[in-house]
Write a protein that holds these residues in place. Structure first.
Motif, PDB file in Angstrom:
ATOM      1  N   LEU A 142      12.593   1.740  -2.592  1.00 62.19           N
ATOM      2  CA  LEU A 142      12.614   2.546  -3.820  1.00 62.19           C
ATOM      3  C   LEU A 142      14.029   2.657  -4.380  1.00 62.19           C
ATOM      4  N   HIS A 143      14.993   2.787  -3.506  1.00 58.78           N
ATOM      5  CA  HIS A 143      16.396   2.833  -3.949  1.00 58.78           C
ATOM      6  C   HIS A 143      16.766   1.543  -4.685  1.00 58.78           C
ATOM      7  N   LEU A 144      16.368   0.404  -4.128  1.00 57.35           N
ATOM      8  CA  LEU A 144      16.639  -0.876  -4.781  1.00 57.35           C
ATOM      9  C   LEU A 144      15.908  -0.983  -6.127  1.00 57.35           C
ATOM     10  N   LEU A 145      14.671  -0.532  -6.164  1.00 62.56           N
ATOM     11  CA  LEU A 145      13.892  -0.603  -7.391  1.00 62.56           C
ATOM     12  C   LEU A 145      14.484   0.279  -8.487  1.00 62.56           C
ATOM     13  N   GLU A 146      15.024   1.413  -8.110  1.00 57.81           N
ATOM     14  CA  GLU A 146      15.645   2.314  -9.090  1.00 57.81           C
ATOM     15  C   GLU A 146      16.858   1.673  -9.758  1.00 57.81           C
ATOM     16  N   HIS A 147      17.505   0.780  -9.047  1.00 56.30           N
ATOM     17  CA  HIS A 147      18.720   0.156  -9.571  1.00 56.30           C
ATOM     18  C   HIS A 147      18.450  -1.204 -10.214  1.00 56.30           C
ATOM     19  N   ARG A 165       0.830  -1.212   0.000  1.00 61.40           N
ATOM     20  CA  ARG A 165       0.000   0.000   0.000  1.00 61.40           C
ATOM     21  C   ARG A 165       0.863   1.260   0.000  1.00 61.40           C
ATOM     22  N   GLU A 166       1.863   1.273   0.863  1.00 61.26           N
ATOM     23  CA  GLU A 166       2.728   2.456   0.962  1.00 61.26           C
ATOM     24  C   GLU A 166       3.562   2.648  -0.305  1.00 61.26           C
ATOM     25  N   LEU A 167       4.051   1.557  -0.870  1.00 59.36           N
ATOM     26  CA  LEU A 167       4.824   1.645  -2.107  1.00 59.36           C
ATOM     27  C   LEU A 167       3.955   2.200  -3.233  1.00 59.36           C
ATOM     28  N   ALA A 168       2.750   1.669  -3.365  1.00 63.20           N
ATOM     29  CA  ALA A 168       1.835   2.146  -4.409  1.00 63.20           C
ATOM     30  C   ALA A 168       1.489   3.616  -4.198  1.00 63.20           C
ATOM     31  N   ARG A 169       1.288   4.004  -2.962  1.00 62.84           N
ATOM     32  CA  ARG A 169       0.988   5.412  -2.670  1.00 62.84           C
ATOM     33  C   ARG A 169       2.169   6.295  -3.072  1.00 62.84           C
ATOM     34  N   GLU A 170       3.358   5.871  -2.705  1.00 63.63           N
ATOM     35  CA  GLU A 170       4.566   6.641  -3.027  1.00 63.63           C
ATOM     36  C   GLU A 170       4.773   6.745  -4.541  1.00 63.63           C
ATOM     37  N   LEU A 171       4.477   5.670  -5.269  1.00 59.99           N
ATOM     38  CA  LEU A 171       4.643   5.656  -6.720  1.00 59.99           C
ATOM     39  C   LEU A 171       3.437   6.231  -7.459  1.00 59.99           C
ATOM     40  N   ASP A 172       2.350   6.461  -6.710  1.00 61.89           N
ATOM     41  CA  ASP A 172       1.094   6.959  -7.270  1.00 61.89           C
ATOM     42  C   ASP A 172       0.557   6.011  -8.343  1.00 61.89           C
ATOM     43  N   VAL A 173       0.485   4.726  -7.970  1.00 59.58           N
ATOM     44  CA  VAL A 173      -0.037   3.684  -8.857  1.00 59.58           C
ATOM     45  C   VAL A 173      -1.070   2.852  -8.098  1.00 59.58           C
ATOM     46  N   ALA A 174      -1.815   2.059  -8.835  1.00 56.05           N
ATOM     47  CA  ALA A 174      -2.818   1.179  -8.229  1.00 56.05           C
ATOM     48  C   ALA A 174      -2.152  -0.009  -7.554  1.00 56.05           C
ATOM     49  N   MET A 175      -2.746  -0.443  -6.458  1.00 49.63           N
ATOM     50  CA  MET A 175      -2.262  -1.597  -5.694  1.00 49.63           C
ATOM     51  C   MET A 175      -3.402  -2.577  -5.502  1.00 49.63           C
ATOM     52  N   GLU A 184       6.204 -14.137 -16.760  1.00 47.36           N
ATOM     53  CA  GLU A 184       5.571 -13.973 -18.076  1.00 47.36           C
ATOM     54  C   GLU A 184       5.096 -12.541 -18.298  1.00 47.36           C
ATOM     55  N   TYR A 185       4.636 -11.894 -17.242  1.00 46.77           N
ATOM     56  CA  TYR A 185       4.151 -10.521 -17.338  1.00 46.77           C
ATOM     57  C   TYR A 185       5.242  -9.498 -16.996  1.00 46.77           C
ATOM     58  N   SER A 186       6.488  -9.966 -16.964  1.00 42.62           N
ATOM     59  CA  SER A 186       7.656  -9.102 -16.738  1.00 42.62           C
ATOM     60  C   SER A 186       7.558  -8.269 -15.464  1.00 42.62           C
ATOM     61  N   CYS A 187       7.036  -8.885 -14.426  1.00 42.16           N
ATOM     62  CA  CYS A 187       6.918  -8.204 -13.139  1.00 42.16           C
ATOM     63  C   CYS A 187       8.208  -8.382 -12.334  1.00 42.16           C
ATOM     64  N   LEU A 188       8.502  -7.414 -11.506  1.00 40.42           N
ATOM     65  CA  LEU A 188       9.584  -7.555 -10.543  1.00 40.42           C
ATOM     66  C   LEU A 188       9.002  -8.155  -9.274  1.00 40.42           C
ATOM     67  N   ALA A 224      13.176 -14.465  -5.614  1.00 45.37           N
ATOM     68  CA  ALA A 224      12.649 -13.154  -5.996  1.00 45.37           C
ATOM     69  C   ALA A 224      13.749 -12.291  -6.609  1.00 45.37           C
ATOM     70  N   ASN A 225      13.339 -11.366  -7.477  1.00 44.41           N
ATOM     71  CA  ASN A 225      14.294 -10.464  -8.124  1.00 44.41           C
ATOM     72  C   ASN A 225      15.016  -9.568  -7.132  1.00 44.41           C
ATOM     73  N   ILE A 226      14.279  -9.077  -6.155  1.00 41.69           N
ATOM     74  CA  ILE A 226      14.831  -8.139  -5.187  1.00 41.69           C
ATOM     75  C   ILE A 226      14.674  -8.724  -3.789  1.00 41.69           C
ATOM     76  N   HIS A 227      15.730  -8.632  -3.021  1.00 46.23           N
ATOM     77  CA  HIS A 227      15.745  -9.107  -1.640  1.00 46.23           C
ATOM     78  C   HIS A 227      15.996  -7.897  -0.755  1.00 46.23           C
ATOM     79  N   ILE A 228      15.086  -7.640   0.172  1.00 49.50           N
ATOM     80  CA  ILE A 228      15.277  -6.531   1.093  1.00 49.50           C
ATOM     81  C   ILE A 228      15.010  -6.999   2.516  1.00 49.50           C
ATOM     82  N   ALA A 229      15.994  -6.816   3.354  1.00 53.02           N
ATOM     83  CA  ALA A 229      15.864  -7.205   4.757  1.00 53.02           C
ATOM     84  C   ALA A 229      14.978  -6.190   5.469  1.00 53.02           C
TER      85      ALA A 229
END
Length: 159
Positions: free
Chosen positions: A153-158, A10-20, A85-89, A134-139
């Motif tokens: 967001l920093h990880l996603l940018e990279h 929810r917070e990520l979607a809010r920050e990115l201004d996208v649907a969740m 298949e849908y190229s999701c991260l 998973a593509n991204i691992h965050i502790a």
């Protein structure tokens, strides 16, 4: 279970201004019963079929840019294949078990696959090697949601 997937999504979607979308909510709306009710009444296997079908539907219609999967959804190879298949991260929220258990124990939510500490720990240990795919691992650590989202967001940018 108890890692904070929905809150983070929810917070990520809010920050990115996208649907969740929370996949568990989609399932509940589609069939009128919660994942816990479905697992208890119909068994985990039947629930997983419905979960995969619901994930496919969400991806096909492009309902959201951020999707919170239930704790066992990523374990299913078919779901990982759909996500690829849908190229999701994919993002693994790596939370220490004790933090998860504290949240589970404090929750009023029925978790039929992890009602006891022993059940929850067994699932945690069983699922952990698959979460590592998973593509991204965050502790996850003791920090504010805002600080966590900033790190994510920093990880996603990279990526």
């Amino acid at each position: 279970m108890g890692c904070g997937k929905t809150k983070v999504a929810r917070e990520l979607a809010r920050e990115l201004d996208v649907a969740m979308v929370d996949l568990d909510d989609v399932i509940t709306k589609r069939v009128g019963r919660s994942p816990a009710q479905l697992i208890v009444a119909d068994g985990e296997r039947a629930f997983r079929v419905l979960e995969t079908d619901s994930l496919r539907h969400v991806l096909e219609i492009g309902a959201a840019r951020v999707i919170a999967l239930g704790g066992g959804a990523w374990i299913q190879k078919a779901n990982r294949q759909l996500i690829n298949e849908y190229s999701c991260l994919s993002v693994w929220l790596d939370v220490p078990f004790e933090m998860c258990w504290t949240r589970i124990a404090a929750s009023q939510e029925d978790r039929p696959l992890g009602r006891t500490r022993e059940q929850a720990l067994a699932l945690y240990e069983q699922r952990r090697p698959i979460y590592e795919l998973a593509n991204i691992h965050i502790a996850v650590r003791e920090e504010s949601v805002e600080d966590f989202i900033s790190r994510l967001l920093h990880l996603l940018e990279h990526e």
